[in-house]
Design an enzyme around this catalytic site. Sequence first.
Site, PDB file in Angstrom:
ATOM      1  N   GLY A  13      -1.434   7.546   1.532  1.00  0.00           N
ATOM      2  CA  GLY A  13      -1.626   7.548   2.973  1.00  0.00           C
ATOM      3  C   GLY A  13      -0.375   7.220   3.765  1.00  0.00           C
ATOM      4  N   GLY A  44       0.821  -1.207   0.000  1.00  0.00           N
ATOM      5  CA  GLY A  44       0.000   0.000   0.000  1.00  0.00           C
ATOM      6  C   GLY A  44       0.850   1.250   0.000  1.00  0.00           C
ATOM      7  N   ALA A  45       1.922   1.238  -0.790  1.00  0.00           N
ATOM      8  CA  ALA A  45       2.925   2.305  -0.730  1.00  0.00           C
ATOM      9  C   ALA A  45       2.547   3.551  -1.514  1.00  0.00           C
ATOM     10  CB  ALA A  45       4.259   1.777  -1.252  1.00  0.00           C
ATOM     11  N   ASN A  46       1.436   3.545  -2.217  1.00  0.00           N
ATOM     12  CA  ASN A  46       1.118   4.659  -3.114  1.00  0.00           C
ATOM     13  C   ASN A  46       0.280   5.752  -2.466  1.00  0.00           C
ATOM     14  OD1 ASN A  46      -0.860   2.282  -3.588  1.00  0.00           O
ATOM     15  ND2 ASN A  46      -2.044   4.099  -4.166  1.00  0.00           N
ATOM     16  N   GLY A  97       1.283   4.427   3.954  1.00  0.00           N
ATOM     17  CA  GLY A  97       2.276   3.692   3.177  1.00  0.00           C
ATOM     18  C   GLY A  97       3.152   4.613   2.346  1.00  0.00           C
ATOM     19  N   SER A 131      -4.365  -2.037  15.057  1.00  0.00           N
ATOM     20  CA  SER A 131      -5.249  -0.881  15.212  1.00  0.00           C
ATOM     21  C   SER A 131      -5.700  -0.746  16.656  1.00  0.00           C
ATOM     22  CB  SER A 131      -6.483  -1.029  14.307  1.00  0.00           C
ATOM     23  OG  SER A 131      -7.462  -0.053  14.609  1.00  0.00           O
ATOM     24  N   TYR A 135     -13.491  -5.430  10.734  1.00  0.00           N
ATOM     25  CA  TYR A 135     -12.237  -4.692  10.906  1.00  0.00           C
ATOM     26  C   TYR A 135     -11.556  -5.074  12.214  1.00  0.00           C
ATOM     27  CZ  TYR A 135      -8.987  -0.755  11.064  1.00  0.00           C
ATOM     28  OH  TYR A 135      -7.858   0.019  11.126  1.00  0.00           O
TER      29      TYR A 135
END
Length: 441
Positions: free
Chosen positions: A57, A53-55, A59, A190, A223
């Site tokens: 937020g 998820g590096a693209n 990440g 979380s 979640y």
Amino acid sequence: MACPMAPSAGFFRNYLNWVITSVAWLLADWFGWRTALAVYPALLRNKVAIVTGANAGLGLETTKALLQQGATVIMACRSMQAAATAREDILADPRNAGPVPDPASRLIPLHVDFEDFETIPKFVEAFHATGLPLHVLVNNAGVHLKPHKKVSCGFERTIASNFFGHFWLTQLLLDDLKAAAPSRVVEMSSFAENFGLLGMYTRSLPWGDLRGATLPDSGERAYTLSKTYILMAARELARRLEGSGVDVITVHPGFADSTWYLKSDNEAYFFSWLIAKVRSVIPWLGVGQPCTTGAISTIYAAMAPELQGSTSSVGSKGLIDSVCRALFGGRLKYFGPHYVIQNCFNAWPRWATNPWNYNRGACVRMYEGGLELIRQVEQELGLQQQQQPGGGAVNGNGAGPQAVLPAGKADGAVDGSNTRKRKGGSAAVVNGAGAQPVPAA
């Protein structure tokens, strides 16, 4: 631990340096992660990290920080177009380059989609094709309150993206992490795990349905379950990896102004609806702390040299930890904002409150359940297992499966200039003195 624990090795042996860095991490809570990293050398020179998820937020901020510290970063992303855009934005800011030359060659996007399980072993295959070692694995990607959906192999999307996809990815990369040790795995949990202390969502765990196939929606229960599963599996993984040189460190970002609420279902979930309404009235209002501070716990866990040898299984050697160790077999520690004072003290430790995290038998059962899910998914996808030299089969010792796919290349761009061979090259170890290259075996 950033402030109350005096480090004992390398860069942090000097007490003055320890005070400076501790103050820097505290200031970072207000001014962003760059404030803390300004007092560090290039700790990750010659290191390789994978950030899922590096693209966007958290990440994206983590990727910037690791690149600045000298690492080669594999951007594991669902959308290659989004990854390419993020890569251009990162390289456009000279502050992200750091002291190590040629940042463009150290930023490599590869495709993986944790809702499409076939892409996970393909991603690992593509990573192995680069010939790079692996020192840091940051399991950052995840979803929250998205429209209800069944994804690959009948998994509920939240369980698939947050827990199982990363669990499988970690198993597939364990041999790489062991070969590059000292190394570390950073797991994203979380604050939602605290709901278990209140008897909410996790009073009982659906042991017969770890896929979440029977969950009626993708709301807070899904979640919370996914984040509780992460903590439980991380504790058992840390125990199984003791002595291997691979540390398992769990974090949480607090309430961060990431992009999750932009993709959530405003009609199905009250929390998403409320945020959407507030932002429609006050468009400039941020939701929680900005990502530049929300990513601090992840960045700290991924690179801080004083955490070498630390795991999520144990706390410091204090009276409370001794009692917890006697009663529960260890106190489950992770890094992030405090229970009461959110969005402050991001690089400080906290302790899990959900009772399931202290049930060692349940943690073992969760981990073994994850391994069994891998076997089932491989069978359902028609993947073949092959024993690799040095291990790799799924077993009780925490070794991961090596999936062999039909011929074909994985999605994603790999720049040939980034390819490094495992033999004849150099690898670096994470230590207190920073990155010291050592000859590869």
